[in-house]
Scaffold this motif. Structure first.
Motif, short mmCIF file in Angstrom:
data_model
loop_
_atom_site.label_atom_id
_atom_site.label_comp_id
_atom_site.label_asym_id
_atom_site.label_seq_id
_atom_site.Cartn_x
_atom_site.Cartn_y
_atom_site.Cartn_z
N PRO A 71 0.79 -1.40 0.09
CA PRO A 71 0.09 -0.01 0.01
C PRO A 71 0.74 1.23 0.04
N GLU A 72 0.42 2.34 -0.69
CA GLU A 72 0.99 3.62 -0.59
C GLU A 72 1.41 4.02 0.96
N GLY A 73 2.70 4.48 0.88
CA GLY A 73 3.36 4.95 2.34
C GLY A 73 4.13 3.63 3.22
N TRP A 74 3.76 2.74 2.87
CA TRP A 74 4.49 1.53 3.45
C TRP A 74 5.98 1.52 3.35
#
Length: 270
Positions: free
Chosen positions: A23-26
């Motif tokens: 996921p975005e930001g991981w």
């Protein structure tokens, strides 16, 4: 005739790419672990029916959500580090591996008068797990091999003893001969001692385990200089086995740090 290999296991959804996209930001977290530590993680993951990655994420998620008690977790981590990290020697060493009058920076607290000096017992490092006053597990210390040290692995770890292993016979005898009925529940780092362990320098009649956190004898008025410690250790009688010389001293700081010095660390008198 060459053997034709069958097709591998098909993906659950052929339309989706084989690689997983986070996921975005991981972000990715990488840590080196020993084979025993990896095995332990896998064992827990199998019991929980999840992957090791999911196990680690669950721990992180529990911390983030406040489900896991941070103070208890930190206490256990510090406890593990205290037990397994190699205890530093008070002084630097020369080419012949004898100590010289040059204190190690990480042991400065000892020379500032901090910490309690206790007797260093010459045996085998083990860890005993106690539940309701009963012995339920016995582990022994495993030190890194030469090749592992070259890879940067410097601290030891604990592995289970084996009932069928000849080398574990006297460790298990010491553990079973130790009265743990009054010990609190938990894991207790100990020194296994006795007639068939490390040459039995204290000339003990029986095998037993002494818990570092419960019974190791303390000394008062221990000098904290190079010459003072050298002369002190040359004649220091064991509190645990009177009539025999103590192997050395381990200083314990209230925050968990430790530092040691042994009689044989010093150069032999001319």
């Amino acid at each position: 005739m060459s053997e034709t290999r069958g097709r591998g296991r098909p993906r659950k959804d052929p339309e989706k790419p084989a690689r997983w996209t986070p996921p975005e930001g991981w972000s990715r977290l990488v840590a080196w672990v020993s084979p025993e530590e990896k095995k332990a993680l896998k064992h827990v993951a199998v019991e929980a029916e999840v992957s090791v990655a999911d196990l680690v994420r669950s721990l992180a998620g529990g911390l983030a959500a406040g489900v896991i008690d941070v103070e208890e977790l930190v206490r256990q981590v510090r406890k593990g580090r205290q037990v397994m990290e190699k205890i530093p020697t008070l002084f630097e060493r020369d080419s012949s591996f004898r100590v010289v009058d040059r204190p190690r920076a990480e042991c400065a607290w000892v020379f500032e008068g901090e910490g309690t000096p206790t007797e260093k017992l010459d045996g085998t490092n083990v860890r005993i797990t106690v539940r309701s006053g009963l012995l339920v597990r016995v582990e022994k210390r495993r030190n890194p091999s030469k090749s592992q040290k070259l890879q940067g692995i410097v601290d030891g770890w604990y592995v289970d003893t084996d009932e069928q292993a000849v080398e574990d016979k006297w460790i298990l005898a010491a553990a079973r001969n130790t009265d743990v009925s009054g010990w609190p529940d938990g894991e207790h780092p100990c020194e296994a001692l006795g007639p068939r362990i490390q040459g039995n320098p204290l000339a003990l009649d029986d095998h037993l385990c002494v818990p570092f956190n419960l019974e190791v004898p303390a000394y008062r008025d221990v000098p904290r200089s190079y010459t003072g410690l050298r002369d002190f250790l040359a004649e220091l009688e064991s509190r645990y086995a009177p009539g025999h010389l103590a192997e050395g001293i381990v200083f314990h700081h209230p925050d968990g740090r430790r530092a040691k010095i042994k009689r044989k660390d010093f150069p032999r008198a001319a």
